[in-house]
Motif scaffolding. Structure first.
Motif, short mmCIF file in Angstrom:
data_model
loop_
_atom_site.label_atom_id
_atom_site.label_comp_id
_atom_site.label_asym_id
_atom_site.label_seq_id
_atom_site.Cartn_x
_atom_site.Cartn_y
_atom_site.Cartn_z
N ALA A 112 45.16 33.31 34.15
CA ALA A 112 46.37 33.68 34.40
C ALA A 112 47.13 33.06 32.76
N ASP A 113 47.38 33.66 32.39
CA ASP A 113 48.87 33.19 30.65
C ASP A 113 50.56 33.24 32.26
N VAL A 114 50.37 33.82 32.99
CA VAL A 114 51.71 33.78 34.05
C VAL A 114 51.23 34.02 35.30
N VAL A 115 51.58 33.18 36.22
CA VAL A 115 51.71 33.75 37.81
C VAL A 115 53.33 33.56 38.24
N THR A 116 53.17 34.83 38.74
CA THR A 116 54.82 35.11 39.61
C THR A 116 54.58 34.72 41.07
N ASP A 117 55.57 34.89 41.31
CA ASP A 117 56.83 34.39 43.30
C ASP A 117 57.83 35.30 43.32
N SER A 118 57.42 36.64 44.38
CA SER A 118 58.78 36.75 44.22
C SER A 118 59.17 36.18 46.20
N GLY A 143 49.18 25.08 29.69
CA GLY A 143 49.98 25.66 29.09
C GLY A 143 50.27 26.83 29.74
N GLY A 144 49.67 27.45 30.47
CA GLY A 144 50.28 28.64 31.82
C GLY A 144 52.03 28.92 31.65
N LEU A 145 52.78 30.02 32.79
CA LEU A 145 53.96 29.64 32.54
C LEU A 145 53.77 30.61 34.50
N PHE A 146 54.63 29.26 35.63
CA PHE A 146 55.10 29.95 36.71
C PHE A 146 56.44 30.29 36.82
N VAL A 147 56.23 31.30 37.33
CA VAL A 147 57.55 31.67 37.27
C VAL A 147 57.91 32.12 38.81
N LEU A 148 58.85 31.51 39.54
CA LEU A 148 59.63 31.42 40.68
C LEU A 148 61.02 31.88 41.07
N ASN A 149 60.36 32.77 42.18
CA ASN A 149 61.40 33.47 42.46
C ASN A 149 62.00 33.33 43.52
N SER A 150 63.04 32.50 44.26
CA SER A 150 63.29 32.06 45.51
C SER A 150 64.79 32.30 45.92
N PHE A 151 64.43 32.58 47.50
CA PHE A 151 65.43 32.09 48.65
C PHE A 151 66.41 31.09 48.04
#
Ligand SMILES: C[S@@+](CC[C@H](N)C(=O)[O-])C[C@H]1O[C@@H](n2cnc3c(N)ncnc32)[C@H](O)[C@@H]1O
Length: 208
Positions: A112-118, A143-151
């Protein structure tokens, strides 16, 4: 080990089969606004390989696929995957929706270039957090990006999962495996029972 706290393991095992999506307290039918901005700003780009962990009904995953990313959604709920596949078919995009556990993701290392968590991390039990961060790191290329969207602990109290502090997020994702690029609060779309949706958006780069 189960990833989610007991009440949420039980809830997610049935809820997508029983309730119309519009009745789910977290469902807005829109991709996360901060995710949209990351695409507009070119942080997540066409052709990027994105893994969406706990993809649920697939709103973020379908949005990203429509923007030209190669997307895999992972979820434990067969009913959620069924809804996500229907949404992708309606939108006319290809998304690989895979049945799997976020603590044992059935995907190759470094793909993965990017992992997302919503809205996945805030449901998690304390003991599962380190293993989860390990899975996110394993899936990302260096160097890949993790994007976290969280309460967050800044939003209204009441029903729903745990509120998470910045200290908890940094202890999990900025502890040797990742570099924190951004972690800030934002105001998300309101829902009927959560008018003040003050959430975290975080970006973390995987170290080698
Ligand atoms: C609050 S929902 C978020 C769904 C979606 N990301 C969104 O933003 O609408 C959390 C999701 O995590 C999934 N989930 C729960 N435990 C999981 C596990 N151990 N592995 C993978 N997915 C899991 C649930 O089925 C549910 O779809």
């Amino acid at each position: 080990m189960k990833a989610f706290t007991d009440s949420w393991v039980d809830r997610f095992s049935t809820i997508y089969a029983e309730a119309p999506l519009a009745e789910l307290s977290w469902f807005t039918a829109a991709p996360g606004p901060e995710l949209v901005k990351l695409v507009i700003d070119g942080v997540i780009r066409r052709g990027d390989c994105v893994v969406d962990l706990g993809s649920g009904p697939g709103v973020d995953a379908v949005f990203l696929a429509a923007q030209g990313m190669k997307v895999t959604g992972v979820d434990l709920s067969a009913a959620a995957l069924e809804r996500a596949r229907a949404w992708a078919a309606l939108a006319g995009v290809e998304v690989d929706f895979v049945h799997g556990d976020v603590l044992d993701v059935p995907l190759l290392d470094g793909l993965a270039d990017v992992v997302t968590d919503s809205f996945v991390f805030h449901n998690m039990r304390d003991e599962a957090r380190a293993a989860y961060a390990g899975q996110v790191h394993r899936l990302l290329r260096p160097g890949g990006l993790f994007v976290l969207n969280s309460f967050s602990d800044h939003m209204v109290a009441g029903t729903g999962p745990r509120r998470v502090t910045s200290a908890e997020i940094l202890a999990t994702f900025d502890s040797g495996r990742f570099d924190c690029v951004d972690l800030r609060l934002y105001r998300n779309l309101p829902t009927a029972d959560k008018p003040d949706q003050i959430h975290w958006i975080g970006q973390f780069r995987a170290r080698r």
